[in-house]
Design a protein around this motif. Structure first.
Motif, PDB file in Angstrom:
ATOM      1  N   ARG A  53      12.360  -6.010   2.938  1.00  0.00           N
ATOM      2  CA  ARG A  53      12.001  -4.826   2.168  1.00  0.00           C
ATOM      3  C   ARG A  53      10.860  -5.200   1.222  1.00  0.00           C
ATOM      4  NH1 ARG A  53      13.485  -0.116   3.806  1.00  0.00           N
ATOM      5  NH2 ARG A  53      13.168   0.611   1.696  1.00  0.00           N
ATOM      6  N   SER A  54       9.902  -4.320   1.090  1.00  0.00           N
ATOM      7  CA  SER A  54       8.701  -4.625   0.316  1.00  0.00           C
ATOM      8  C   SER A  54       8.254  -3.404  -0.471  1.00  0.00           C
ATOM      9  CB  SER A  54       7.565  -5.049   1.254  1.00  0.00           C
ATOM     10  OG  SER A  54       7.899  -6.241   1.934  1.00  0.00           O
ATOM     11  N   VAL A  55       7.537  -3.660  -1.537  1.00  0.00           N
ATOM     12  CA  VAL A  55       6.888  -2.591  -2.287  1.00  0.00           C
ATOM     13  C   VAL A  55       5.392  -2.889  -2.343  1.00  0.00           C
ATOM     14  CG1 VAL A  55       6.740  -1.336  -4.475  1.00  0.00           C
ATOM     15  CG2 VAL A  55       8.944  -2.303  -3.734  1.00  0.00           C
TER      16      VAL A  55
ATOM     17  N   PHE B   7      -6.115   6.325 -14.389  1.00  0.00           N
ATOM     18  CA  PHE B   7      -6.771   5.350 -15.256  1.00  0.00           C
ATOM     19  C   PHE B   7      -6.608   3.951 -14.661  1.00  0.00           C
ATOM     20  CE2 PHE B   7      -5.648   9.113 -17.574  1.00  0.00           C
ATOM     21  CZ  PHE B   7      -6.852   9.409 -18.187  1.00  0.00           C
ATOM     22  N   PRO B   8      -7.270   2.947 -15.231  1.00  0.00           N
ATOM     23  CA  PRO B   8      -7.096   1.589 -14.704  1.00  0.00           C
ATOM     24  C   PRO B   8      -5.607   1.213 -14.691  1.00  0.00           C
ATOM     25  CG  PRO B   8      -8.931   1.630 -16.225  1.00  0.00           C
ATOM     26  CD  PRO B   8      -8.266   2.986 -16.321  1.00  0.00           C
ATOM     27  N   ASN B   9      -5.178   0.650 -13.587  1.00  0.00           N
ATOM     28  CA  ASN B   9      -3.799   0.190 -13.391  1.00  0.00           C
ATOM     29  C   ASN B   9      -2.759   1.297 -13.268  1.00  0.00           C
ATOM     30  OD1 ASN B   9      -4.179  -2.723 -13.352  1.00  0.00           O
ATOM     31  ND2 ASN B   9      -4.875  -2.439 -15.461  1.00  0.00           N
ATOM     32  N   SER B  10      -3.177   2.556 -13.216  1.00  0.00           N
ATOM     33  CA  SER B  10      -2.218   3.607 -12.846  1.00  0.00           C
ATOM     34  C   SER B  10      -1.672   3.281 -11.452  1.00  0.00           C
ATOM     35  CB  SER B  10      -2.910   4.975 -12.776  1.00  0.00           C
ATOM     36  OG  SER B  10      -3.355   5.421 -14.038  1.00  0.00           O
ATOM     37  N   PRO B  11      -0.348   3.318 -11.255  1.00  0.00           N
ATOM     38  CA  PRO B  11       0.207   3.062  -9.918  1.00  0.00           C
ATOM     39  C   PRO B  11       0.111   4.318  -9.060  1.00  0.00           C
ATOM     40  CG  PRO B  11       1.972   3.392 -11.489  1.00  0.00           C
ATOM     41  CD  PRO B  11       0.690   3.492 -12.278  1.00  0.00           C
ATOM     42  N   ILE B  12      -1.039   4.482  -8.438  1.00  0.00           N
ATOM     43  CA  ILE B  12      -1.390   5.753  -7.811  1.00  0.00           C
ATOM     44  C   ILE B  12      -0.526   6.069  -6.594  1.00  0.00           C
ATOM     45  CG2 ILE B  12      -3.280   6.864  -6.533  1.00  0.00           C
ATOM     46  CD1 ILE B  12      -5.125   5.344  -8.645  1.00  0.00           C
ATOM     47  N   LEU B  13      -0.149   5.030  -5.878  1.00  0.00           N
ATOM     48  CA  LEU B  13       0.726   5.228  -4.712  1.00  0.00           C
ATOM     49  C   LEU B  13       1.649   4.020  -4.602  1.00  0.00           C
ATOM     50  CD1 LEU B  13       0.568   7.566  -2.426  1.00  0.00           C
ATOM     51  CD2 LEU B  13      -0.050   5.671  -0.920  1.00  0.00           C
ATOM     52  N   ILE B  14       2.898   4.272  -4.269  1.00  0.00           N
ATOM     53  CA  ILE B  14       3.871   3.194  -4.087  1.00  0.00           C
ATOM     54  C   ILE B  14       4.556   3.407  -2.744  1.00  0.00           C
ATOM     55  CG2 ILE B  14       6.059   2.262  -4.931  1.00  0.00           C
ATOM     56  CD1 ILE B  14       4.974   2.869  -7.780  1.00  0.00           C
ATOM     57  N   VAL B  15       4.478   2.387  -1.905  1.00  0.00           N
ATOM     58  CA  VAL B  15       5.063   2.460  -0.563  1.00  0.00           C
ATOM     59  C   VAL B  15       6.238   1.481  -0.499  1.00  0.00           C
ATOM     60  CG1 VAL B  15       4.620   2.176   1.915  1.00  0.00           C
ATOM     61  CG2 VAL B  15       2.808   3.041   0.407  1.00  0.00           C
ATOM     62  N   GLU B  16       7.406   2.010  -0.217  1.00  0.00           N
ATOM     63  CA  GLU B  16       8.617   1.190  -0.139  1.00  0.00           C
ATOM     64  C   GLU B  16       9.163   1.242   1.282  1.00  0.00           C
ATOM     65  OE1 GLU B  16      10.297   1.744  -4.703  1.00  0.00           O
ATOM     66  OE2 GLU B  16      11.319   2.789  -3.057  1.00  0.00           O
ATOM     67  N   SER B  17       9.178   0.090   1.916  1.00  0.00           N
ATOM     68  CA  SER B  17       9.675   0.027   3.295  1.00  0.00           C
ATOM     69  C   SER B  17       9.780  -1.450   3.650  1.00  0.00           C
ATOM     70  CB  SER B  17       8.696   0.723   4.245  1.00  0.00           C
ATOM     71  OG  SER B  17       7.466   0.013   4.276  1.00  0.00           O
ATOM     72  N   THR B  18       9.948  -1.746   4.921  1.00  0.00           N
ATOM     73  CA  THR B  18       9.799  -3.143   5.312  1.00  0.00           C
ATOM     74  C   THR B  18       8.328  -3.537   5.178  1.00  0.00           C
ATOM     75  OG1 THR B  18       9.334  -2.570   7.598  1.00  0.00           O
ATOM     76  CG2 THR B  18      11.661  -2.944   7.016  1.00  0.00           C
ATOM     77  N   PHE B  19       8.094  -4.848   5.100  1.00  0.00           N
ATOM     78  CA  PHE B  19       6.714  -5.326   5.102  1.00  0.00           C
ATOM     79  C   PHE B  19       5.974  -4.788   6.322  1.00  0.00           C
ATOM     80  CE2 PHE B  19       3.424  -8.250   6.514  1.00  0.00           C
ATOM     81  CZ  PHE B  19       2.667  -8.393   5.362  1.00  0.00           C
TER      82      PHE B  19
END
Lengths: 434, 434
Positions: free
Chosen positions: B29-31, B104-116
């Motif tokens: 599992r990865s983020v 803004f800088p370092n905003s977590p614009i997209l987060i994908v959670e699944s297997t690598f």
């Protein structure tokens, strides 16, 4: 059947068509010309690219039932216009600089001869493709020239629109890149694709060594190992330990690449890996590549700066009506009068004037007539479409292969100043002959 | 069926997949997180765009028989990798900033959670779409803010790749543009398309008056007439003569627009055309639009500078593995160590901190935990994909409509300095909470 390209068109091309159908002028024979008034600031030459893609897109420029239904839904277009579009197949002639050719300000890069109606509605698609692809090829050329005999690898897909990425890879290979990371470009145009691993692959594993072992197990010792996830020196030692003397290459993607490449080379040599290459990546452009000329680098991976045209993301090519019939069927040269946007009316003919050693001395553009060349001069306009029939060898993988060869020949012919990255004038003047 | 998007992918995503399948780590599992380390130089905010397009492209990310056949032909990929790809449907979760939101800088614009494995192979497509579309929306925002209540019309198709043009039109409308010239964008995303005529249309006819008559005959007096083909004053007089007091607008496409708009307005008024608008075009950017604020202009047509991001043709968003399971199934935060490319490991959560008047004061990013907000704070991450199922209202025409609304609300919440075009710092700081 490939999707239609017909709606990749500005609304006004079709309202102009409608108004011209109404006035009757739509059927006047016309000549449109693509040219750039200038090169991007300081550039010494440009490279034509996109011609093959344009011819492919022209084949798919048809208004099928879905396109017509959309246009009808807008409530703007009358029956005569929709009927014209429903039956539309381009039936005229197109001449142009062959793909891969160098160009200069006012070079007549493409000439479309047909009725006004047929030529008018192609404007947006013609310019989109030529402006984008030529911008990429023109930047790529500066990079491959700076790289000399070392290969450049195109890896900019993630920094541009996902379809522009495919076209950018194609344009880069025409202008001397050896390969691309983009799989679709590989499929569509027979380009060599390459790539190994990113930092995430190393971070996924419990150690750098575990990651390298996994990579070598499946890609072989000849792979490239990315050694800068943690500590570069340790990374190189681990890479050599895992892959042995046959390790293909290491990749450096951060830090001062000139310095690092130097001591990485020494370290690799001291470990018995004299044949292991050093691939560098990390925001390279033509200037960074030039700065690395004396560093022991094997190949350059170029991304962002390539796909954004290295400061010039679009060419400034325009598509202008330069001649048309009048009501008596006589040809009339036309041009608008704005002082800040000069155009020269009249059908153009072009040749590259070469001296006795075969080196270019001028771009000679005849206005309304073929310029008189001597035996060294090289005509630049080739016929790309004849009565609507597309010249096949300009398209697909074969088109790219030929364009890449042509690019090499075209640059070899330029005065040596073309290799300079400093800002300057075009390496040859464009001479308009009235 | 729409074409597969699966090969719009870098070669190395699939070699990493193969090596990770071999090592077994592929199923961890990865983020992965999309963020930008910085905004383009001097910019005070960015605008997220492309999310809806990304979700559409994700639906079409499948390796069909043709894609598999191409990969097989490369002789690089083993049976296990091809089998994985043949059955691939993304089954994980995706969270992200809703489209149209400021970032803004370092905003977590997209987060994908699944297997690598599942997240890795999406990298190129995710970045291509977000980097391109956000670059356009971020430039468009500065233009529409500078234009105030006057409408901006997108007309840059000819200056960018023909498919990037469609995406650019979409991004521009999200960031406040009123309409586009691009017919395909109109069809695909329900955008209003507009346009009337170019200089070629005037030049086609035997006189400017004949051209204007043809246009008015089919488009009505409410059309816009382009008056600068020959002489602007004469062009305006002819336009009024032909179309009368109901003439919709004149268009100026050259010269000093501030001065010209001033006397064109006086001339129109003196001829009884008080209601006739003045549309200006000609290499406009946000600075030119701001300079025209006091001129009597009705609408701005923007092309080249919009589709090339007004100096920033790509965003610098990256897609980084920030957390993954170890062999015991425990989560581990990860980040590479390069000093010049700082990443912060760990799953991120984000909210916009608002003061009692609802004005933003900080971007608060919790690392590994949800930051504690008070009642004014606004959470920024919305779920876009749940177990592979795409949130529908983010896509298509509805997605664009909602994003355009969200854009207006998001900007209204920023400190007023966001309206400044001068170079400066982001209008709110990003606070990372460990």
């Amino acid at each position: 059947m490939r999707p239609s390209t017909a709606l990749k068109t500005d609304h006004y091309e079709l309202t102009m068509l409608q108004a011209a159908l109404r006035s009757g002028a739509a059927h006047r024979r016309s000549v449109f010309e693509v040219f750039a008034r200038r090169l991007p600031a300081g550039r010494r030459y440009g490279v034509v690219a996109g011609t093959g893609r344009l011819l492919e897109a022209l084949e798919d420029f048809r208004f099928g039932p879905e396109e017509i239904a959309h246009l009808e839904s807008l409530g703007v277009f009358d029956a005569a216009t929709l009927d014209f579009l429903r039956d539309f197949r381009f039936s005229g002639d197109i001449y142009g600089y062959a793909e891969g050719e160098a160009y200069f300000p006012n070079s007549p890069i493409l000439i479309v001869e047909s009725t006004f109606a047929e030529a008018c509605i192609l404007e947006t698609l013609v310019l989109s493709i030529l402006n984008h692809d030529s911008a990429i090829a023109s930047a790529a050329a500066r990079m491959t020239v700076a790289a000399g005999t070392r290969p450049c690898i195109e890896m900019g897909s993630r920094r541009t629109h996902e379809d522009a990425a495919v076209a950018a890879a194609r344009a880069a290979v025409i202008a001397g890149f050896a390969s691309t990371s983009n799989l679709e470009a590989g499929r569509d145009y027979g380009l060599k694709t390459t790539g190994t691993a990113a930092h995430s692959f190393t971070l996924l594993h419990d150690s750098e060594e575990a990651a390298f072992r996994a990579q070598v197990a499946t890609l072989g010792a000849g792979t490239s190992l990315l050694v800068d996830t943690y500590d570069v020196e340790q990374g190189i030692r681990t890479a050599v330990k895992v892959a042995g003397p046959e390790l293909g290459a290491i990749r450096l993607d951060s830090g001062d690449l000139v310095t690092q490449a130097g001591w990485a080379r020494e370290l690799l040599d001291s470990l018995g890996n004299e044949r292991t290459g050093i691939v560098v990546t990390s925001d390279l452009d033509e200037y960074a590549i030039a700065a690395l000329a004396s560093a022991p680098v094997t190949a350059y991976g170029v991304g962002t700066k390539l796909v954004t045209g290295s400061g010039a993301p679009t060419s400034s090519m325009v598509y202008k009506l330069v001649a048309r019939e009048n009501e008596d069927g006589e040809w009339v040269s036309v041009a608008k009068k704005a002082k800040d946007k000069v155009s020269v009316g009249g059908r153009k003919y072009a040749l590259r004037r070469l001296d006795e050693r075969g080196i270019a001395t001028a771009e000679v553009v005849g206005v309304g007539h073929r310029p008189e060349g001597d035996h060294n001069d090289r005509p630049l306009l080739t016929q790309l479409v004849t009565g609507g029939e597309i010249v096949r060898e300009a398209t697909g993988a074969e088109g790219v292969r030929r364009a890449a060869e042509r690019f090499r020949r075209s640059l070899a012919e330029l005065p040596v100043a073309y290799t300079r990255l400093t800002e300057g004038e075009p390496v040859i003047p464009t001479v308009l002959e009235d």
